[in-house]
Design a protein around this motif. Sequence first.
Motif, PDB file in Angstrom:
ATOM      1  N   CYS A  39       0.842  -1.213   0.000  1.00  0.00           N
ATOM      2  CA  CYS A  39       0.000   0.000   0.000  1.00  0.00           C
ATOM      3  C   CYS A  39       0.871   1.254   0.000  1.00  0.00           C
ATOM      4  N   LEU A  40       1.938   1.219   0.760  1.00  0.00           N
ATOM      5  CA  LEU A  40       2.850   2.359   0.806  1.00  0.00           C
ATOM      6  C   LEU A  40       3.647   2.488  -0.485  1.00  0.00           C
ATOM      7  N   LYS A  41       4.017   1.350  -1.038  1.00  0.00           N
ATOM      8  CA  LYS A  41       4.792   1.337  -2.281  1.00  0.00           C
ATOM      9  C   LYS A  41       3.998   1.965  -3.418  1.00  0.00           C
ATOM     10  N   PHE A  42       2.699   1.697  -3.419  1.00  0.00           N
ATOM     11  CA  PHE A  42       1.850   2.204  -4.496  1.00  0.00           C
ATOM     12  C   PHE A  42       0.926   3.322  -4.009  1.00  0.00           C
ATOM     13  N   TYR A  43       1.418   4.111  -3.073  1.00  0.00           N
ATOM     14  CA  TYR A  43       0.642   5.231  -2.556  1.00  0.00           C
ATOM     15  C   TYR A  43       0.633   6.351  -3.604  1.00  0.00           C
ATOM     16  N   PRO A  44      -0.495   7.021  -3.791  1.00  0.00           N
ATOM     17  CA  PRO A  44      -0.568   8.065  -4.826  1.00  0.00           C
ATOM     18  C   PRO A  44       0.382   9.231  -4.563  1.00  0.00           C
ATOM     19  N   THR A  45       0.969   9.755  -5.603  1.00  0.00           N
ATOM     20  CA  THR A  45       1.838  10.930  -5.477  1.00  0.00           C
ATOM     21  C   THR A  45       0.966  12.172  -5.306  1.00  0.00           C
ATOM     22  N   ASN A  46       1.568  13.280  -4.912  1.00  0.00           N
ATOM     23  CA  ASN A  46       0.823  14.538  -4.767  1.00  0.00           C
ATOM     24  C   ASN A  46       0.178  14.941  -6.089  1.00  0.00           C
ATOM     25  N   GLU A  47       0.878  14.722  -7.181  1.00  0.00           N
ATOM     26  CA  GLU A  47       0.346  15.071  -8.503  1.00  0.00           C
ATOM     27  C   GLU A  47      -0.875  14.225  -8.838  1.00  0.00           C
ATOM     28  N   GLU A  48      -0.808  12.929  -8.531  1.00  0.00           N
ATOM     29  CA  GLU A  48      -1.944  12.040  -8.797  1.00  0.00           C
ATOM     30  C   GLU A  48      -3.144  12.426  -7.948  1.00  0.00           C
ATOM     31  N   MET A  49      -2.898  12.814  -6.700  1.00  0.00           N
ATOM     32  CA  MET A  49      -3.997  13.209  -5.825  1.00  0.00           C
ATOM     33  C   MET A  49      -4.643  14.512  -6.308  1.00  0.00           C
ATOM     34  N   GLU A  50      -3.838  15.438  -6.778  1.00  0.00           N
ATOM     35  CA  GLU A  50      -4.373  16.702  -7.283  1.00  0.00           C
ATOM     36  C   GLU A  50      -5.259  16.465  -8.501  1.00  0.00           C
ATOM     37  N   GLN A  51      -4.853  15.560  -9.359  1.00  0.00           N
ATOM     38  CA  GLN A  51      -5.649  15.257 -10.550  1.00  0.00           C
ATOM     39  C   GLN A  51      -6.974  14.608 -10.166  1.00  0.00           C
ATOM     40  N   LEU A  52      -6.929  13.671  -9.181  1.00  0.00           N
ATOM     41  CA  LEU A  52      -8.151  12.977  -8.772  1.00  0.00           C
ATOM     42  C   LEU A  52      -9.122  13.899  -8.032  1.00  0.00           C
ATOM     43  N   LYS A  53      -8.582  14.943  -7.384  1.00  0.00           N
ATOM     44  CA  LYS A  53      -9.460  15.902  -6.697  1.00  0.00           C
ATOM     45  C   LYS A  53     -10.361  16.644  -7.684  1.00  0.00           C
ATOM     46  N   LYS A  54      -9.921  16.722  -8.917  1.00  0.00           N
ATOM     47  CA  LYS A  54     -10.702  17.409  -9.956  1.00  0.00           C
ATOM     48  C   LYS A  54     -11.734  16.487 -10.606  1.00  0.00           C
ATOM     49  N   PHE A  55     -11.707  15.216 -10.255  1.00  0.00           N
ATOM     50  CA  PHE A  55     -12.599  14.241 -10.889  1.00  0.00           C
ATOM     51  C   PHE A  55     -14.039  14.452 -10.419  1.00  0.00           C
ATOM     52  N   THR A  56     -14.980  14.535 -11.381  1.00  0.00           N
ATOM     53  CA  THR A  56     -16.395  14.770 -11.045  1.00  0.00           C
ATOM     54  C   THR A  56     -17.328  13.724 -11.647  1.00  0.00           C
ATOM     55  N   ASP A  57     -16.778  12.791 -12.440  1.00  0.00           N
ATOM     56  CA  ASP A  57     -17.612  11.776 -13.078  1.00  0.00           C
ATOM     57  C   ASP A  57     -17.975  10.658 -12.110  1.00  0.00           C
ATOM     58  N   ASP A  58     -18.685   9.652 -12.657  1.00  0.00           N
ATOM     59  CA  ASP A  58     -19.124   8.517 -11.852  1.00  0.00           C
ATOM     60  C   ASP A  58     -17.910   7.705 -11.375  1.00  0.00           C
ATOM     61  N   TYR A  59     -17.910   7.331 -10.099  1.00  0.00           N
ATOM     62  CA  TYR A  59     -16.817   6.565  -9.489  1.00  0.00           C
ATOM     63  C   TYR A  59     -16.549   5.274 -10.247  1.00  0.00           C
ATOM     64  N   GLU A  60     -17.643   4.639 -10.699  1.00  0.00           N
ATOM     65  CA  GLU A  60     -17.525   3.336 -11.360  1.00  0.00           C
ATOM     66  C   GLU A  60     -16.825   3.413 -12.709  1.00  0.00           C
ATOM     67  N   THR A  61     -16.733   4.591 -13.264  1.00  0.00           N
ATOM     68  CA  THR A  61     -16.074   4.727 -14.581  1.00  0.00           C
ATOM     69  C   THR A  61     -14.551   4.729 -14.438  1.00  0.00           C
TER      70      THR A  61
END
Length: 313
Positions: A39-61
């Motif tokens: 889990c720690l090895k594949f923990y999201p980077t700050n850049e990945e988290m910033e991109q996901l914060k902008k996500f507004t579509d359906d979770y399942e997609t």
Amino acid sequence: MANNMEIMLAKLKMPLSDLVTAILAMNDELIDSDQLEDCLKFYPTNEEMEQLKKFTDDYETLGKREQYFLELMKVPRMDAKLRVFLFKIKFNVQLSEFKTSLNTVNSACDEVRRSTKLKEIMKRILYLGNTLNQGTARGAAVGFKLDSLLILTDTRASDSKMTLMHYLCKKIASKSPSLLDFHEDLVSLEAATEIELKVLADEMESITMGLETTKQELAASANDGPISQGFHKTLKEFIGQAEAEMTSVTEFYSIVCRNADALAIYFGEDPTRCPFEQATMTLLNFVRLFRKCDEENRKQEAEMEEVKGVNVK
């Protein structure tokens, strides 16, 4: 790396939401140290988290990787919580191994200092040295350097077979045979030679810092709100137990360090010039050389007896 992460996620036996729940509950029956490290090895980077914060579509997609990241991001400082949980899982084993090493060092020091047989052999070595050096400036020595034990096999008789160590063993076998098994007093010596005090110091620091980091997360998680309530309670209980154990271990560690220095002092050496590692290895090598020479003496005597028997016939 993406493939490795997919493999890790595929191995999970629970939904991602349950994984987070297990982590927050610090449930080591549902998640082990290997999974936490993944889990720690594949923990999201700050850049990945910033991109996901902008996500507004359906979770399942989203793909499983992004869904995994989003689940972790629901919890404040999830990376810190993963490290704390990992420390908790490893703590008992780490502390147990550390105490075993401390006990080995302590036992070796006590065994050496308490061995009356070893002390008697040292007296005989001193007497032998003074006898050989009689009439010289070194003929009335009150002691000798510890590493001098290893040069007893360097000095040979004219036939190049009998060394001072062989002679010492022969004399002891003749006059004080009960001393020949002195090595049986030093049962912890060999194991102690495999331990470095610097490594023990690093291990002590690692455990202490790990516990300090855990206490920092305890304080921080108190302000996380309901999501970390169970985590905070479990962590608080663990820290209470861990601190009590660490108090005892810290005291024992200090005692062992003093005893390790005292080993060199026992032989009249300066601990800074003859540290524990050097003292124990010198003693172990002496034990091995002594036993080897004693065995060779026995073998030679047996061969001589056999020759006598043949001649008599």
